[in-house]
Scaffold this motif. Structure first.
Motif, PDB file in Angstrom:
ATOM      1  N   ILE A  60       0.850  -1.188   0.000  1.00 15.06           N
ATOM      2  CA  ILE A  60       0.000   0.000   0.000  1.00 15.06           C
ATOM      3  C   ILE A  60       0.882   1.232   0.000  1.00 15.06           C
ATOM      4  O   ILE A  60       1.731   1.417   0.864  1.00 15.06           O
ATOM      5  CB  ILE A  60      -0.943   0.020   1.217  1.00 15.06           C
ATOM      6  CG1 ILE A  60      -1.904  -1.156   1.145  1.00 15.06           C
ATOM      7  CG2 ILE A  60      -1.699   1.352   1.297  1.00 15.06           C
ATOM      8  CD1 ILE A  60      -2.771  -1.311   2.374  1.00 15.06           C
ATOM      9  N   GLY A  61       0.691   2.095  -0.992  1.00 17.58           N
ATOM     10  CA  GLY A  61       1.505   3.302  -1.109  1.00 17.58           C
ATOM     11  C   GLY A  61       0.796   4.545  -0.598  1.00 17.58           C
ATOM     12  O   GLY A  61       1.416   5.491  -0.150  1.00 17.58           O
ATOM     13  N   GLU A  62      -0.529   4.544  -0.694  1.00 15.26           N
ATOM     14  CA  GLU A  62      -1.282   5.732  -0.300  1.00 15.26           C
ATOM     15  C   GLU A  62      -2.685   5.307   0.115  1.00 15.26           C
ATOM     16  O   GLU A  62      -3.268   4.404  -0.478  1.00 15.26           O
ATOM     17  CB  GLU A  62      -1.367   6.705  -1.470  1.00 15.26           C
ATOM     18  CG  GLU A  62      -2.130   7.958  -1.195  1.00 15.26           C
ATOM     19  CD  GLU A  62      -2.148   8.898  -2.389  1.00 15.26           C
ATOM     20  OE1 GLU A  62      -2.966   9.819  -2.357  1.00 15.26           O
ATOM     21  OE2 GLU A  62      -1.378   8.714  -3.330  1.00 15.26           O
TER      22      GLU A  62
END
Length: 79
Positions: A60-62
């Protein structure tokens, strides 16, 4: 929970009773969270190990949180 690298009760390097208690609490809490993750994933139809779940979460990046308006209809307007 047979993967000692995902979550485990590791050797302690603490000397005081308080630090040992905190260490044990942290380990047990991690085990409980791992179990809850697997339970939630299983209920959602995902048959994944704790390691696989952690790998997916690490990707998950954002995250965007969208909150509903307190009053979605301005004064005088109805749906």
């Amino acid at each position: 929970m047979k993967d000692p690298h995902a979550v485990s009760f590791s050797p302690m390097h603490h000397w005081t009773e308080h630090n040992i208690t905190v260490h044990v609490f942290t380990c047990v809490l991690a085990l409980q969270i791992a179990r809850l993750m697997r339970l939630k994933a299983t209920r959602a139809g995902l048959r994944m190990s704790v390691r696989e779940l952690l790998a997916e979460l690490a990707r998950i990046g954002e995250t965007v949180l969208i909150y509903p308006a307190l009053n979605p209809f301005p004064a005088g307007r109805t749906p």
